[in-house]
Design an enzyme around this catalytic site. Structure first.
Site, short mmCIF file in Angstrom:
data_model
loop_
_atom_site.label_atom_id
_atom_site.label_comp_id
_atom_site.label_asym_id
_atom_site.label_seq_id
_atom_site.Cartn_x
_atom_site.Cartn_y
_atom_site.Cartn_z
N THR A 190 0.86 -1.18 0.00
CA THR A 190 0.00 0.00 0.00
C THR A 190 0.90 1.22 0.00
O THR A 190 1.87 1.28 0.73
CB THR A 190 -0.90 0.06 1.25
OG1 THR A 190 -0.06 0.13 2.40
CG2 THR A 190 -1.77 -1.17 1.34
N GLU A 335 -5.83 -3.88 1.80
CA GLU A 335 -5.80 -4.79 2.94
C GLU A 335 -7.01 -5.72 2.98
O GLU A 335 -7.10 -6.59 3.85
CB GLU A 335 -5.72 -4.00 4.26
CG GLU A 335 -4.37 -3.37 4.53
CD GLU A 335 -4.25 -1.95 3.97
OE1 GLU A 335 -4.99 -1.63 3.04
OE2 GLU A 335 -3.40 -1.19 4.47
N LYS A 446 -10.82 20.01 11.69
CA LYS A 446 -11.35 20.38 13.01
C LYS A 446 -11.36 21.90 13.14
O LYS A 446 -10.31 22.54 13.22
CB LYS A 446 -10.50 19.78 14.12
CG LYS A 446 -11.18 19.90 15.48
CD LYS A 446 -10.79 18.76 16.42
CE LYS A 446 -11.83 18.61 17.52
NZ LYS A 446 -11.46 17.53 18.44
N TRP A 451 -16.11 19.06 13.81
CA TRP A 451 -15.53 18.39 12.65
C TRP A 451 -16.23 18.82 11.37
O TRP A 451 -17.45 18.94 11.32
CB TRP A 451 -15.69 16.86 12.76
CG TRP A 451 -14.88 16.28 13.88
CD1 TRP A 451 -15.35 15.78 15.06
CD2 TRP A 451 -13.46 16.12 13.92
NE1 TRP A 451 -14.32 15.33 15.84
CE2 TRP A 451 -13.14 15.52 15.16
CE3 TRP A 451 -12.42 16.44 13.04
CZ2 TRP A 451 -11.83 15.22 15.54
CZ3 TRP A 451 -11.12 16.13 13.41
CH2 TRP A 451 -10.83 15.53 14.65
#
Lengths: 551, 551
Positions: A190, A335, A446, A451
C-alpha cells in the site's frame, strides 16, 4: 464462549487454491477469453483453455529460472494477458506474485523491491526507462524479464534481460504442486501517506474465498458470458479481484493495456461489447465526456463499478439518469483483497424512483458476504448501525489482512483488541446496511472544536458545473485551529468564481462548514493509485492565508 | 510434490460457519422469505430478518433443553419453515442437525436414531403414529418435541412431548458461540441397498463452501429475488443445498409441506411465482400431467432442476419443447453434500438448436466448481475424458465425505488409494466435461460376458407413449448368466403390449440388449428417497422365468 464438546465433521479438506480457478474456467467456460489492447498496439485474444496451456508452459519456464515455492516475483506491468498469466503461473508453483505500482516514487519503488526480496522482475517495455534508471538500486541477483517477444528486448543497459516469450517451454501440462491453502500467492504494497509502503501478503484461501464471496454479492456482474473491463490496474489490489473472479464465473476480461483516456476506452468497450467496467472516478470523467461528445453509450455497457475514491453523486447521476447505465459503488482497501462493500440494491429498492436509487448509490454500498463491519467511538465501544452514529470503521473477514509482511510495528498498530483491522475511515452504517464513509480520519477538518467532513464539501462542490474535480484540505488557523480550503480544477470551457462556488456549497451546508477560500489549479496532483494527493496539496498550500472570518 | 519453502499468507482466518449465512441474508436480503404450505393447511410467511430472530429464540430453547455442542438432534419433518429454523438453530450452537427420512423401514429408523445417539427428536404431527409405534425402541432420554403450537400436541402415548412453539424464549438475540469451521453441523444417513444405513457428517466448512460453489455454478438459479421450490426434501442430503444457498443468494424458498402431487404443486408454484423448482423425475411426471391438463405453465416458472435419478429424455423434451421451461439436470450424492454436476450450458451451446440442447441436457451435466471427477478402469488407472471410455466414477472435493460416522468398515472400502470417494456409478465424461452416467455398478446386467446398461434401456422405454415409468433389472439365467427384464407402469389410458415395447427398444439397441420379457405392475416400488427400488423388484421377480433366447 468456545464449546468444548464439538464433534468434527467428516468431510474432505481440499486446499482452496487459485490454480483451480483457471483449471475450472478452461474446462467449464471454454468460450471465455482474455482480450488485450496490447502495449504494442492491436488486440490480442486467448481463450481460457489456451491460457491454461500457456500458464503451464510459463510455470516450466519459471522453474527453469530457479523460481521456487515461497519466492517473490515482481511484476511491473499494465493490464494485459501476460500479466494475467503471471498471476497464475507464479501462484501455481507456490511462489508469490508481487505486483508493483509503476507510479510509485523512485525511493518507494526501490524500497519495496528490496523489502520484498524479489527474485525476478517482469516488466512491460513502457517501463524500461524507469527500471534502467533504478537498476543500480535493485537487489543483487534480481532476474530481469521484459514482457515481449523474442528479439524485442529494449532494456539494453540492464544486463542479461530475457524476453518473456522465450521462457515458454514446450510441455503443455504441468504437474502442479500440492500445498496448503494458507500459502501466500500474491503481495501488494500500500502506498501509505506516511512511512514506508506496507506489504499485504494474500493467501490462496483468501483469494479463492474473495472470488466466491464476489459471486454471491456482485451477482449482476459475475455471470457467465459477461465481458468485464478492468481499468483498475492488475498492479493494485488484485484489480478488485477480477483476475480470479471473472474466470471462475465464466466472464471474459477485456484488458485495456496502457491507454486509459476516454476515447480509447470508449472505442475498446464499444468494439468488445463490455458489459461491466471497473475504475476510479477520475477515469469515468473521461469516459463520460467521450459519451457526451458522441452522444452514445458503448455497445453492451450495462453497469459501471466505481471505487478507489467516493463516487460523486453528479457522476452517478450522469451514468444512471443520462445514459441508463447502472452504477455499482464499491468500497474496499488493498488490505481487504480488496472488496468490502458494493451498492447492489435489494429487489424492493430496485423499484424505487430513479433519484432515490441514485441517493442509495451515492453511499458506499452494503457488505459483501464474508466481510464484517463495525464502527466504534473513541473509547472503542461499538456504535449502532442507525445511519446517524459516526465512528471509526473496523473490518474482519477471511480476505482481510492479519498483519503486514515483515513489518511488526505497522502490524501491531493496525488492529484493535478484538483483532479487527482499523480501516482509517470514519463512517456511519444505515439500518439497512449501507456504509456511508464520512471521511478518512486524517482528512477530517477540526474547526472551532467541530468536525468538518472534507468529503461532504467535495461531493457538493462537484455538483457545480464549473468543477471538473476538487479537493478540500485543512489549513492551519490561529483562531479556529483548522479551516477548509477548496482546491478546484475547472471544467473545460467554464470559469467559475470563488464566491459563486462558496455560495453553491453554502446552499447545502452550515455557513461555518463552507470553505473560506477557493484556489484553482490546472490539474490536481494524484497519488500512485490515482487518488487526489491531499498530502501534496497540504504541502503546496500550507502557507495559504485564510483572511475570511467563518460563518 | 510438496514444496518445502512455502511462505504463509498473512490474512485473517475466520471460520466458515452456516450461521453467517442467515445473518447475511437478514441484513442484505431483508425482502427474502420462506413461504410454507403448512402441514395444517394454509400458507405461512417469514422474512429472513424474522427468521433470524426466531432462530435466536429457538437456540435459547435448545440450550434450555440441555442441548450442547456436538449433540445430535433429530428431525422428522416435511419441508417447512420450522425445519429450516432447526437447521440453523441446531448448527448455530455447535450441535448437529440429524435429518431423518420418514420413509425408512422401522428397523432402519430405529437403527439410525440409536446409532446417531440423538438427544432429541423434532417431528411433524403427520409422523406421530410412526413415532408412537417405535417409541419403545428409541434411545433412553430422547426428548420428543412435536412441531406444533402450544396445546396442539397429538403424540399422547409418548411421555412428556413438548410443543415446538413453547421452546421459543423471549430474547431476540443470541450470543452465538465461536468454533472451528471443521465442526459438524448436520448428519444424514444414506439408505443403502445393502447393510445398515451409513451416516454422512457434514461440516460447517463443507456447507458454506458447497453454497458458494453453487453460486459460481448454478448462476441461473441463485440470483437475488428468485423464488425456489424444493420438492427435494430437507430430510435428504440438505435438500440439494437449497436451505443454505438460497438465503446466501437472496432467493426466497417456497416450502411445499407434505402435498407433493401435481395439482398441489402447480397451484402453489403458480400462486407464489416460483422461478426454479427442484425434484426427482417422478415428481415432475405429476407436474407435467397437471400442466397438460391445464395447458399452462405455473406463472413465473423458468427452470426445473431434475436429479436423484437420471432424467429421461422425453421428460426433458416435454419441459423444454412443449413448455419452454429450461431443464437443469443434476447429479450428486448424499456423500457429496450433494451436488456434483449440473447441466448448465456454455454461452455458445445456448445458441444450439433445441433438439441438440435437449441431447446435452439428457447428460448429467458438468462439474460444479470445487468438485473433481475421475473415471478409472478395473485396475484403477485413469481413463480419458473422451466421451467413449467408461469406468467407475470417483470424486473429490471440499464437500465430499471423508468417512462415514462411526463406521470404520464402510469408511475403508469407500475410498481409493488416492483418497477419492467411490461413487458406485459407472460413467463416461465427454471432452467438453459432460458426465454421462452409464449405470450404477450394481445395476449393470452381465449377459454372455457383455454389459447391458439398465439405464440405457429404461431411458429408451420411457420414450414409448404407453410407459409412465419403468425399471430394468437383471434376472439370473442359466446360459447367459443374467438377462434384462423390463418392469413397466403403464401410462394412464394406454395398454401397451410386450412385443410392441420390445420392438420399440430394439429400434435403438442391439438385439441382445433388448429385454427378454416385459412385466406390468400397477405401481413401481420406491425407496425412501423416491427412487425406484430395484432391490424390491429383484426380490419380487427373482423366480421370473426367461423363456426367450436372446438375439
Amino acid at each position: 464462549m468456545l464449546p468444548e464438546n464439538l464433534l468434527a465433521g467428516q468431510m474432505m479438506h481440499r486446499p482452496l487454491r487459485v490454480g483451480d480457478i483457471l483449471e475450472y474456467a478452461a474446462e467449464i467456460h471454454p468460450d471465455g477469453e482474455i482480450v488485450t489492447a496490447a502495449v504494442e498496439g492491436g488486440l490480442h485474444r486467448a481463450t481460457y483453455p489456451a491460457l491454461r496451456t500457456r500458464v503451464a508452459r510459463l510455470a516450466h519456464g519459471l522453474r527453469a529460472m530457479g523460481i521456487g515455492a515461497g519466492d517473490r516475483v515482481a511484476t511491473l506491468a499494465w493490464n494485459t494477458q501476460r500479466h494475467f498469466e503471471l498471476y497464475y503461473a507464479i501462484a501455481g508453483i507456490g511462489a508469490v506474485c508481487h505486483t508493483i505500482n509503476p507510479r510509485l516514487s523512485a525511493d518507494q519503488f526501490t524500497y519495496i523491491v528490496n523489502h520484498a526480496g524479489d527474485r525476478a522482475i517482469f516488466f512491460d517495455s513502457t517501463f524500461t526507462p524507469l527500471l534502467e534508471a533504478l537498476w543500480g538500486r535493485m537487489p543483487d541477483g534480481l532476474i530481469p524479464v521484459e514482457l515481449c517477444a523474442p528479439g524485442h528486448v529494449t532494456a539494453h543497459t540492464i544486463p542479461d534481460v530475457r524476453a518473456y516469450e522465450d521462457l515458454f517451454e514446450h510441455s503443455d501440462s504441468f504437474d502442479w504442486p500440492d500445498f496448503s491453502e494458507e500459502a501466500a500467492c500474491a503481495l501488494c504494497y500500500t502506498s501509505g501517506t506516511t512511512g514506508d509502503p506496507k506489504g499485504v501478503l494474500y493467501s490462496h484461501r483468501a483469494m479463492v474465498l474473495h472470488s466466491l464471496f464476489l459471486m454471491a454479492s456482485a451477482q449482476s456482474t459475475y455471470r457467465a458470458g459477461n465481458r468485464i473491463l478492468p481499468v483498475v490496474p492488475l498492479f493494485h489490489a488484485n484489480a478488485w479481484g477480477i483476475p480470479y473472479a471473472a474466470p471462475l464465473a465464466g466472464c471474459s476480461i477485456v484488458m485495456p493495456g496502457p491507454r486509459l483516456d476516454g476515447a480509447s476506452l470508449w472505442e475498446l468497450m464499444n468494439g468488445e461489447e463490455v458489459g461491466t467496467a471497473y475504475g476510479v472516478p477520475t477515469v469515468w470523467l473521461g469516459l463520460l465526456d467521450e459519451m457526451d461528445r458522441r452522444g452514445a453509450v458503448p455497445k453492451g455497457l450495462r453497469e459501471v463499478v466505481i471505487g478507489g475514491s467516493a463516487a460523486p453523486r453528479p457522476m452517478i447521476e450522469r451514468f444512471m439518469a443520462d445514459y441508463g447505465v447502472d452504477v455499482i459503488h464499491g468500497w474496499g482497501m488493498t488490505e481487504m483483497s480488496p472488496v468490502g462493500t458494493l451498492s447492489a440494491l435489494t429487489a424492493r429498492m430496485e423499484k424505487w424512483p430513479l433519484q432515490e436509487r441514485i441517493d442509495l448509490k451515492a453511499r458506499q454500498g452494503r457488505r459483501m458476504f464474508g466481510v464484517d463491519l463495525k464502527i466504534v467511538d473513541d473509547a472503542g465501544s461499538r456504535l449502532p448501525h442507525d445511519g446517524l452514529a459516526t465512528g471509526e470503521l473496523f473490518v474482519r473477514g477471511n480476505a482481510v489482512v492479519s498483519g503486514y509482511f515483515e513489518n511488526a510495528a505497522a502490524s501491531i498498530s493496525a488492529f484493535d483488541a478484538e483483532g479487527w483491522f482499523a480501516t482509517g475511515d470514519v463512517a456511519a452504517i444505515s439500518e439497512d446496511g449501507f456504509l456511508m464513509i464520512a471521511d478518512r480520519t486524517k482528512d477530517l477538518i477540526k474547526s472551532g472544536g467541530e468536525w468538518i467532513s472534507s468529503l461532504d464539501v467535495e461531493s457538493i462542490a462537484m455538483g457545480h458545473p464549473g468543477v471538473a474535480n476538487c479537493a478540500v484540505i485543512a489549513i492551519p488557523h490561529p483562531k479556529w485551529d483548522e479551516r477548509p480550503l477548496l482546491v478546484v480544477q475547472k471544467a473545460l470551457g467554464t470559469d467559475p468564481e470563488v464566491d459563486e462556488l462558496r455560495a453553491h456549497v453554502g446552499k447545502h451546508l452550515a455557513s461555518w462548514q463552507v470553505p473560506d477560500d477557493v484556489v484553482f489549479v490546472d490539474e490536481l496532483p494524484l497519488t500512485a493509485t490515482g487518488k487526489v494527493s491531499k498530502l501534496e496539496l497540504r504541502l503546496r498550500f500550507k502557507d495559504h492565508a485564510i483572511e475570511r472570518t467563518p460563518g
